[in-house]
Every structure is written in structure tokens, then in C-alpha cells.
Write a protein that holds these residues in place. Structure first.
Motif, PDB file in Angstrom:
ATOM      1  N   ASN A 139       6.202   9.884   1.332  1.00 56.00           N
ATOM      2  CA  ASN A 139       5.847   9.199   2.567  1.00 56.00           C
ATOM      3  C   ASN A 139       4.328   9.053   2.697  1.00 56.00           C
ATOM      4  N   LEU A 140       3.906   8.077   3.463  1.00 58.45           N
ATOM      5  CA  LEU A 140       2.501   7.917   3.829  1.00 58.45           C
ATOM      6  C   LEU A 140       2.337   8.230   5.314  1.00 58.45           C
ATOM      7  N   PRO A 141       1.243   8.853   5.690  1.00 53.22           N
ATOM      8  CA  PRO A 141       0.991   9.081   7.125  1.00 53.22           C
ATOM      9  C   PRO A 141       0.814   7.748   7.840  1.00 53.22           C
ATOM     10  N   SER A 142       1.051   7.736   9.130  1.00 49.76           N
ATOM     11  CA  SER A 142       1.034   6.485   9.895  1.00 49.76           C
ATOM     12  C   SER A 142      -0.274   5.713   9.726  1.00 49.76           C
ATOM     13  N   ALA A 143      -1.377   6.431   9.644  1.00 57.45           N
ATOM     14  CA  ALA A 143      -2.682   5.765   9.526  1.00 57.45           C
ATOM     15  C   ALA A 143      -2.863   5.060   8.184  1.00 57.45           C
ATOM     16  N   LYS A 144      -2.002   5.377   7.200  1.00 55.63           N
ATOM     17  CA  LYS A 144      -2.149   4.804   5.860  1.00 55.63           C
ATOM     18  C   LYS A 144      -0.989   3.886   5.474  1.00 55.63           C
ATOM     19  N   LYS A 145      -0.023   3.719   6.361  1.00 52.87           N
ATOM     20  CA  LYS A 145       1.155   2.947   5.986  1.00 52.87           C
ATOM     21  C   LYS A 145       0.852   1.473   5.705  1.00 52.87           C
ATOM     22  N   MET A 146      -0.193   0.948   6.295  1.00 57.00           N
ATOM     23  CA  MET A 146      -0.497  -0.474   6.117  1.00 57.00           C
ATOM     24  C   MET A 146      -1.731  -0.699   5.243  1.00 57.00           C
ATOM     25  N   ILE A 147      -2.033   0.279   4.379  1.00 57.43           N
ATOM     26  CA  ILE A 147      -3.136   0.069   3.434  1.00 57.43           C
ATOM     27  C   ILE A 147      -2.701  -0.931   2.363  1.00 57.43           C
ATOM     28  N   ASP A 148      -3.661  -1.468   1.636  1.00 57.57           N
ATOM     29  CA  ASP A 148      -3.347  -2.420   0.576  1.00 57.57           C
ATOM     30  C   ASP A 148      -2.517  -1.747  -0.516  1.00 57.57           C
ATOM     31  N   PRO A 149      -1.518  -2.448  -1.031  1.00 57.11           N
ATOM     32  CA  PRO A 149      -0.712  -1.874  -2.111  1.00 57.11           C
ATOM     33  C   PRO A 149      -1.519  -1.774  -3.403  1.00 57.11           C
ATOM     34  N   SER A 150      -1.089  -0.860  -4.270  1.00 60.92           N
ATOM     35  CA  SER A 150      -1.754  -0.699  -5.565  1.00 60.92           C
ATOM     36  C   SER A 150      -0.751  -0.212  -6.593  1.00 60.92           C
ATOM     37  N   TYR A 151      -1.095  -0.418  -7.860  1.00 61.96           N
ATOM     38  CA  TYR A 151      -0.195  -0.048  -8.959  1.00 61.96           C
ATOM     39  C   TYR A 151      -1.017   0.468 -10.119  1.00 61.96           C
ATOM     40  N   GLN A 152      -0.523   1.542 -10.731  1.00 57.65           N
ATOM     41  CA  GLN A 152      -1.171   2.060 -11.932  1.00 57.65           C
ATOM     42  C   GLN A 152      -0.120   2.737 -12.798  1.00 57.65           C
TER      43      GLN A 152
END
Length: 308
Positions: A138-151
């Protein structure tokens, strides 16, 4: 990272508080899986397990069990970690990322505000074997809408620590720190630890050290072992079972140790740990994990209107 060798840091022993057995189910286009968290006794709303949402094991020697794969689908609000042990799987997403996961490799994908991707197994013409894990964090609420990323990380990028003296253990460090070795996956949000540990029969292992702040669990996928210490309080965790460690409630200045004793057939297990997310509601609808029903409805609308 912490200096785990410091004599000034207080060390406590973790014990197992709960054991749960995985269930057989399907996902994607009928892929057969064992789901060990995300259902059953240890569920998505269990604060002891936060921030972990789901752990699936795909393991088969029959291509019909997995070849249908996971065609194009969305995610929002969390992280996925995929770890390949056998076979190959191809990743494509709407951000232009492509990846080919091979034996021993891993993928770290932050869905954030939204990503649409596919995960499709590649047929193994040698013996049809396929073996992989997928973890949702899970992501905390403050980070749920950050830009997606892949590695993705090739197997050569994932360090393996071997017992050079007695050959009794090996530890693959995907994320976090084991002794002086740091894994390639860096989760700045929740400081995740992800180890793949194998012990020879009847081996006692006392080298696991974690921050006291973290929630932690193990998933046994070969053999069995007794986990937790002291020995009088250890508990047997069998193949396809989760052992959830009690959180001692320590602060950032304390560390915990985890004791393991392998059974007569040895044991191989995943160890996962991360900072818990406190006082936040978890609302899940399929591939969306948010904090309210309204946010779920918005995720569905955004996906349907191509706003991911």
C-alpha cells in the motif's frame, strides 16, 4: 541505512503472533495461484500486516495453469513487486515501459495515480515450469497520486550472500539491508525489506536484523522451519504458510532480531518488512486501493475515460 553492528542500539527478539495458510484461487485470465495474504485469516484490513496488501505465488509445471496471464489492466494507489524464480514474463504499460523478467530477476512498479499494464508469461518449451511471486504494498494517502514508475532488475543486480564457512545458508537481498549488503530495490516511501532466504536442514540462523518500527512476516515456499525467539517461544511455519511477527512497538533507535531453525528438509522463505501506515482507511476495489469510496469511484471514472 542503520549501522546494525552498533553496540549502542537496543536489540529485541521478534516472535510469531499469527500463522495462516495460503488458499488456491485464480486471477487474471484464469491463472492458478496460491494467495497467502489478501484473503483468509490475515486480511487486507489487518493493521498488523500494514502496508502489505497481497502476496500471490504462481508455481506450476503445466503451461495451461499460467499461460493466459494478466492482459491489459489498471492499477492505482499502491506498489507491486514481482519476483521471478522460474520462466519468463513480459511487461508492457501505457507509460512506454517494457520489461522481460527472467529467472532470478525482479520488477518494482509504483502505480501511484494510475498505470495500465500487462504481464504475460512466455511459454517454457524446456519443461513448462513457471514460478513467480507478486507482492502488493500500500501507499500512504499523501503518496497515492504520485507519478507512476517502473524499474526491473536483472538477476545479476540482486546480491546473494552465501555462508562461506559451512554453506548452510544463502540470502538474496532484493530490498533493504542484510548485514553490509543493500538490495537494489529502494522504496523511499515505506523502507521495504525483501529477502529470499534458504537454509540447509537443521540449520539455526540468527542473522536477520530489522528496524523495530517495521511490520514483518515470512512466507515459506519450500520445507518448514521454526521462527521467532527465544527458542521456547518459536513456532513452526510450514510450506505455503505465512508467519506474522508481532511488532514490539520500538522506535527508530531500536532494532529487532529474528531467529530461524530449519526443519529436517531445510527451509526456503521470503521475509518481508516495511513501515506500517497508521490511521488510514483501506478501501480496495479490484486493482484500485484508496482511502475512500469516493476515491475508488474517481479511479474507475478516470480509467474508463482514459485519464490514467
Amino acid at each position: 541505512m542503520n549501522n546494525y553492528k552498533s553496540s549502542d542500539i537496543k536489540m529485541n527478539e521478534r516472535i510469531i503472533g499469527k500463522i495462516s495458510t495460503s488458499i488456491n484461487t485464480t486471477d487474471g485470465e484464469g491463472v492458478k495461484i496460491k494467495r497467502s495474504i489478501g484473503s483468509g485469516e490475515i486480511g487486507i484490513r489487518n493493521d498488523e500486516l500494514s502496508p502489505f496488501l497481497l502476496l500471490d505465488e504462481i508455481r506450476s509445471k503445466e503451461s495451461t495453469d499460467y499461460m493466459s496471464g494478466f492482459p491489459t489492466h489498471p492499477h492505482r494507489g499502491f506498489i507491486t513487486v514481482t519476483y521471478m524464480l522460474k520462466g519468463e514474463m513480459r511487461h508492457n504499460d501505457n507509460r512506454g515501459n517494457q520489461g522481460l523478467l527472467k529467472e532470478g530477476s525482479a520488477q518494482f512498479m509504483v502505480a501511484g495515480r494510475g498505470i495500465v499494464h500487462s504481464e504475460m508469461p512466455i511459454r517454457n518449451f524446456v519443461d513448462q515450469s513457471f514460478f513467480a511471486f507478486q507482492l502488493w504494498i500500500n501507499l500512504p494517502s499523501a503518496k497515492k497520486m504520485i507519478d507512476p514508475s517502473y524499474q526491473d532488475y536483472d538477476s545479476t543486480k540482486i546480491p546473494t550472500i552465501i555462508d562461506k564457512d559451512f554453506n548452510n545458508f544463502n540470502v538474496k537481498v532484493l530490498a533493504g539491508q542484510f548485514k553490509d549488503t543493500i538490495g537494489p530495490i529502494v522504496d523511499d516511501n515505506l523502507k521495504t525489506f525483501f529477502f529470499d532466504i534458504e537454509l540447509k536442514p537443521n540449520t539455526k540462523f540468527t542473522d536477520i536484523v530489522l528496524p523495530s518500527t517495521h511490520n514483518a512476516f515470512v512466507y515459506v515456499f519450500n520445507g518448514n522451519g521454526r521462527f521467532g525467539g527465544p527458542t521456547s517461544r518459536s513456532k513452526l511455519v510450514k510450506i505455503n504458510q505465512v508467519g506474522l511477527f508481532l511488532n514490539n512497538g520500538g522506535d527508530e533507535n531500536s532494532l529487532d532480531t529474528i531467529q530461524v531453525e530449519a526443519g529436517s528438509d531445510g527451509v526456503r522463505f521470503l521475509l518481508l518488512a516495511a513501515l506500517p501506515i497508521h490511521n488510514e482507511k483501506v478501501v480496495q476495489y479490484g486493482p484500485f486501493v484508496m482511502n475512500s469510496d469516493a476515491e475508488i469511484k474517481k479511479a474507475i471514472l478516470d480509467f474508463r475515460t482514459n485519464n490514467f
